[in-house]
Scaffold this active site. Structure first.
Site, mmCIF file in Angstrom:
data_model
loop_
_atom_site.group_PDB
_atom_site.id
_atom_site.type_symbol
_atom_site.label_atom_id
_atom_site.label_comp_id
_atom_site.label_asym_id
_atom_site.label_seq_id
_atom_site.Cartn_x
_atom_site.Cartn_y
_atom_site.Cartn_z
ATOM 1 N N LYS A 1 0.850 -1.203 0.000
ATOM 2 C CA LYS A 1 0.000 0.000 0.000
ATOM 3 C C LYS A 1 0.882 1.247 0.000
ATOM 4 C CE LYS A 1 -3.905 1.931 2.686
ATOM 5 N NZ LYS A 1 -4.705 1.766 3.926
ATOM 6 N N SER B 1 -9.665 2.196 3.123
ATOM 7 C CA SER B 1 -8.835 2.930 2.197
ATOM 8 C C SER B 1 -7.910 2.051 1.355
ATOM 9 C CB SER B 1 -7.980 3.922 2.973
ATOM 10 O OG SER B 1 -7.075 3.237 3.842
ATOM 11 N N SER C 1 -9.511 -0.299 7.252
ATOM 12 C CA SER C 1 -9.023 -0.225 5.874
ATOM 13 C C SER C 1 -8.317 -1.473 5.352
ATOM 14 C CB SER C 1 -8.086 0.964 5.718
ATOM 15 O OG SER C 1 -8.836 2.145 5.755
HETATM 16 N N1 GLN Z 1 -12.736 4.264 6.513
HETATM 17 C C1 GLN Z 1 -12.115 4.681 7.725
HETATM 18 C C2 GLN Z 1 -11.781 6.141 7.648
HETATM 19 O O1 GLN Z 1 -12.130 6.728 6.690
HETATM 20 C C3 GLN Z 1 -10.929 3.821 7.997
HETATM 21 C C4 GLN Z 1 -9.666 4.324 7.461
HETATM 22 C C5 GLN Z 1 -8.513 3.423 7.702
HETATM 23 O O2 GLN Z 1 -8.639 2.366 8.317
HETATM 24 N N2 GLN Z 1 -7.364 3.863 7.249
HETATM 25 O O3 GLN Z 1 -11.215 6.701 8.520
#
Ligand code: GLN
Length: 504
Positions: free
Chosen positions: A81, A156, A180
């Protein structure tokens, strides 16, 4: 034609490498070819580092030929990532503000991958600074779900999950601050694990919310996640929150789980993470998985975690507060983009112009929220209250783990939604993480594995949670459920995914 090397699990590919049936150069090339064939449609990758990957593969082949003893995953390629820094390879965290930034060092986990001989195929797409649940907040375009290219791959870390689901990589690294890793795994039919907080070094991760962030594996099987987790995990003196204890035996737990005997294991169903707001097909698959666990000897109990109802609200104060502070360093002075206004370009005006152009809307929204929540007059009312809720959630977990060895829930309330569907509605987007966020707030580990297809033909995820530092339980229960489900399906769920159209 021999076996398609891209269809193998990492463990199966590793066996072929060990037996010298195939070389790492062949395996790596097969994945680079697959990326060339399908990534125009999937867009899982921001950067493909083909040359460096092939050089690393040739190196590991030479070491193997010389009889060196190698790591179990040596020679198996991996995608990383883009929030994880990679020396000499552009790292943007999905943001324009870091466009062109070439890190001068490797994250600890990248050092470990390189030392073990895993060729890095490239960097995967993500929501900007890991804020989002759909990868649509990337500054570099959408990633598409391999199950249906009109749908989101989760976020994400949608790029990592899509790469693994589309057979572009057998393994990937994700990061999970609120879900994410697990939510993208759920909506792409892959396996994703958020380790115990402190279980994998955060050194070299571009921080979103430092008290919540964890890196972890994204794979197609539970065993593959265990293999990768054991490789990247463990104490790191360069991360002050890293746990200074050996990891539990994760691979052994996955192997034990694969026998599908869960006699005596207490599985707690979290009452608050089901029912209203969950798609009927998601709940149906969840119930069926519970039946399989029961059939394998597990004792199913119901547990209540009353404060989970407030988890989302607490998270969206704590995360923006920490993010607003972590992102202050992106000011046009140190990294990446610098925008110099023509008129009176003082340092302050350069910073303002750079941040104005470099950050996307969601990042700006959270910086404003976080700065507000931390401001003198509101600190106690918002940030202080959120931290109290966080403590209550931790206590809910402690109480629940008295009556259960693991806790379970659906990973996400729905299957993959259409691209664009929730983009203009931040609150609807935030709700995707309702079941994953409590684990981050408490620092406990969580795993998502595919539990079947909903009525819309799209994958559903099953989440397993364990007490901090008991990540092995995730693998035991996860591998057992995987074995039971694959027995019903006649193989991995991904076999049911439509074939992607190949470019050449
Ligand atoms: N979707 C969550 C957010 O927008 C999780 C993000 C993540 O785990 N990096 O914060």
């Amino acid at each position: 034609m021999g076996t398609d090397l891209t269809r193998l699990s990492a463990a199966a590919l590793a066996d072929k490498l060990t037996a010298k049936e195939v070389s790492s150069v062949e395996a790596t090339q097969a994945h680079l070819d697959r990326i060339a064939d399908v990534d125009h449609a999937v867009h899982a990758f921001l950067q493909v580092s083909g040359e460096a990957a092939l050089a690393a593969a040739a190196d590991v082949d030479a070491r193997r030929a010389a009889g060196e003893s190698l790591h179990a995953l040596a020679g198996v390629p991996i995608a990383v990532k883009d929030v994880v820094v990679t020396k000499g390879l552009e790292t943007t965290a999905g943001s324009k503000i870091l466009q062109g930034w070439i890190p001068p060092y490797d994250a600890t986990l990248v050092e470990k991958l390189k030392a073990a001989g895993l060729p890095i195929l490239g960097k995967t797409n993500m929501d900007e600074f890991a804020m989002g649940s759909s990868t649509e907040h990337s500054a570099y375009g959408n990633t598409h779900n391999p199950w249906d290219l009109d749908r989101i791959p989760g976020g994400s870390g949608g790029g990592s999950a899509a790469a693994v689901a589309a057979y572009e990589a057998p393994l990937a690294i994700g990061t999970d601050t609120g879900g994410s890793i697990r939510q993208p795994a759920a909506v792409t039919g892959t396996v994703g694990v958020k380790p115990t907080y402190g279980g994998v070094s955060r050194y070299g991760l571009i921080a979103l919310a430092s008290s919540l962030d964890q890196a972890g594996p994204v794979t197609r099987t539970v065993l593959d996640s265990a293999l990768l987790h054991e490789l990247i995990g463990g104490h790191d003196p360069r991360d002050s929150t890293s746990i200074d204890e050996p990891l539990p035996a994760l691979v052994a737990a996955a192997q034990q789980g694969a026998t599908a005997d869960l006699t005596g294991v207490r599985v707690g169903v979290i009452r608050e993470l089901q029912g209203e707001g969950y798609q009927p097909g998601v709940l149906a698959r969840f119930e069926e998985s519970l039946e399989l666990l029961r059939g394998a000897g597990a004792q199913i109990v119901e547990v209540s975690c009353p404060h989970f109802t407030y988890a989302l609200a607490a998270y969206y104060l704590i995360l923006p507060a920490e993010a607003s502070s972590n992102l202050a360093k992106f000011d046009g002075m140190r990294f990446g983009l610098r925008v110099v206004p023509e008129d009176n370009p003082t340092a302050e005006r350069v910073m303002s112009a750079t941040r104005g152009q470099g950050f996307g809307d969601e990042v700006k929204r959270r910086i404003i929220l976080g700065t507000y929540a931390l401001s003198a007059g509101y600190y106690d009312a918002y940030y202080g209250s959120a931290q109290k809720v966080r403590t209550l959630i931790q206590r809910d977990f402690t109480a629940a783990f008295e009556s259960a060895d693991v806790l379970v829930s659906p990973t996400a309330p729905t299957t993959a939604f259409k691209l664009g569907e929730k983009l203009d509605d931040p609150l609807a987007m935030y709700l995707n993480d309702v079941a994953t966020i409590p684990a981050n707030l408490a620092g406990v580990p969580g795993l998502s594995l595919p539990s079947g297809l909903s009525d819309d033909g799209l994958p559903v995820g099953f989440q397993v949670l364990a007490p901090a530092k008991a990540d092995d339980r995730l693998y035991r229960v996860g591998a057992a459920l995987e074995a039971l489900l694959e027995n019903e399906w006649g193989g991995p769920l991904l076999l049911k995914a439509p074939e992607l159209e190949v470019a050449r």
